[in-house]
Design a protein around this motif. Structure first.
Motif, PDB file in Angstrom:
ATOM      1  N   VAL A   1      17.762   3.674  -2.249  1.00 20.88           N
ATOM      2  CA  VAL A   1      16.511   4.304  -1.824  1.00 20.88           C
ATOM      3  C   VAL A   1      15.517   3.244  -1.361  1.00 20.88           C
ATOM      4  O   VAL A   1      15.297   2.248  -2.042  1.00 20.88           O
ATOM      5  CB  VAL A   1      15.884   5.122  -2.976  1.00 20.88           C
ATOM      6  CG1 VAL A   1      14.546   5.708  -2.557  1.00 20.88           C
ATOM      7  CG2 VAL A   1      16.813   6.224  -3.421  1.00 20.88           C
TER       8      VAL A   1
ATOM      9  N   VAL B   1      11.607   2.769  -0.503  1.00 19.32           N
ATOM     10  CA  VAL B   1      10.322   3.429  -0.716  1.00 19.32           C
ATOM     11  C   VAL B   1       9.245   2.636   0.017  1.00 19.32           C
ATOM     12  O   VAL B   1       9.140   1.422  -0.137  1.00 19.32           O
ATOM     13  CB  VAL B   1       9.977   3.531  -2.224  1.00 19.32           C
ATOM     14  CG1 VAL B   1       8.629   4.201  -2.414  1.00 19.32           C
ATOM     15  CG2 VAL B   1      11.067   4.279  -2.964  1.00 19.32           C
TER      16      VAL B   1
ATOM     17  N   SER C   1      10.166   8.046   0.548  1.00 17.76           N
ATOM     18  CA  SER C   1      11.469   7.468   0.218  1.00 17.76           C
ATOM     19  C   SER C   1      12.531   7.972   1.181  1.00 17.76           C
ATOM     20  O   SER C   1      12.524   9.133   1.595  1.00 17.76           O
ATOM     21  CB  SER C   1      11.857   7.772  -1.226  1.00 17.76           C
ATOM     22  OG  SER C   1      11.954   9.154  -1.441  1.00 17.76           O
TER      23      SER C   1
END
Length: 142
Positions: free
Chosen positions: A46, A48, A53
């Motif tokens: 992920v 961010v 995200s």
């Protein structure tokens, strides 16, 4: 004399090509296309950025094979996001993908990148909701 002149030009061209990379570094010439400093690399990890995200179903995409991308964008009121990409190592034009809203703050879509003559390539661009944008990149390998 004519042959000597031709040989001199050939030697100068060879020497110039050999030292061109160093000359570019010394002169501070930058590549015409450079990846943005703040770049969200799209992969299974992920990424961010500003509470947004982004995640994909694979680390490295392949040409003509779909890659699913999921985005959590908490402040967007839009029904879809647009992902625009272009090749970094090779000029292949610009490709655009639409990621549709799947729930209150989530968006999802598939991207299919075109075939490239190189074995690997980086695609870079922007993901936007029309008001805010995030710089992105995706790695592709054959």
């Amino acid at each position: 004399m004519n042959n000597l002149l031709k040989l001199s030009f050939i030697l100068i061209a060879l020497a110039g090509g050999f030292f061109l990379d160093e000359l570019i570094k010394v002169l501070g010439i930058k590549h015409a296309k450079s990846l943005p400093a703040t770049n969200c690399s799209v992969s299974k990890v992920v990424c961010v950025h500003d509470e947004i995200s982004i995640i994909a179903d694979k680390d490295i995409t392949q040409p003509l094979k779909p890659t699913k991308i999921d985005v959590y964008w908490p402040n967007s009121k839009q029904d879809y996001l647009m992902l625009t990409l272009e090749g970094y190592e090779m000029m292949m034009g610009e490709v655009m993908f639409r990621l549709d809203k799947t729930s209150h703050h989530s968006f999802s879509g598939e991207i299919i990148l075109p075939v490239c003559t190189e074995n690997s390539m980086t695609w870079f661009g922007q993901l936007t909701d029309g008001e805010q944008l995030i710089n992105t990149s995706i790695r592709m390998e054959q």
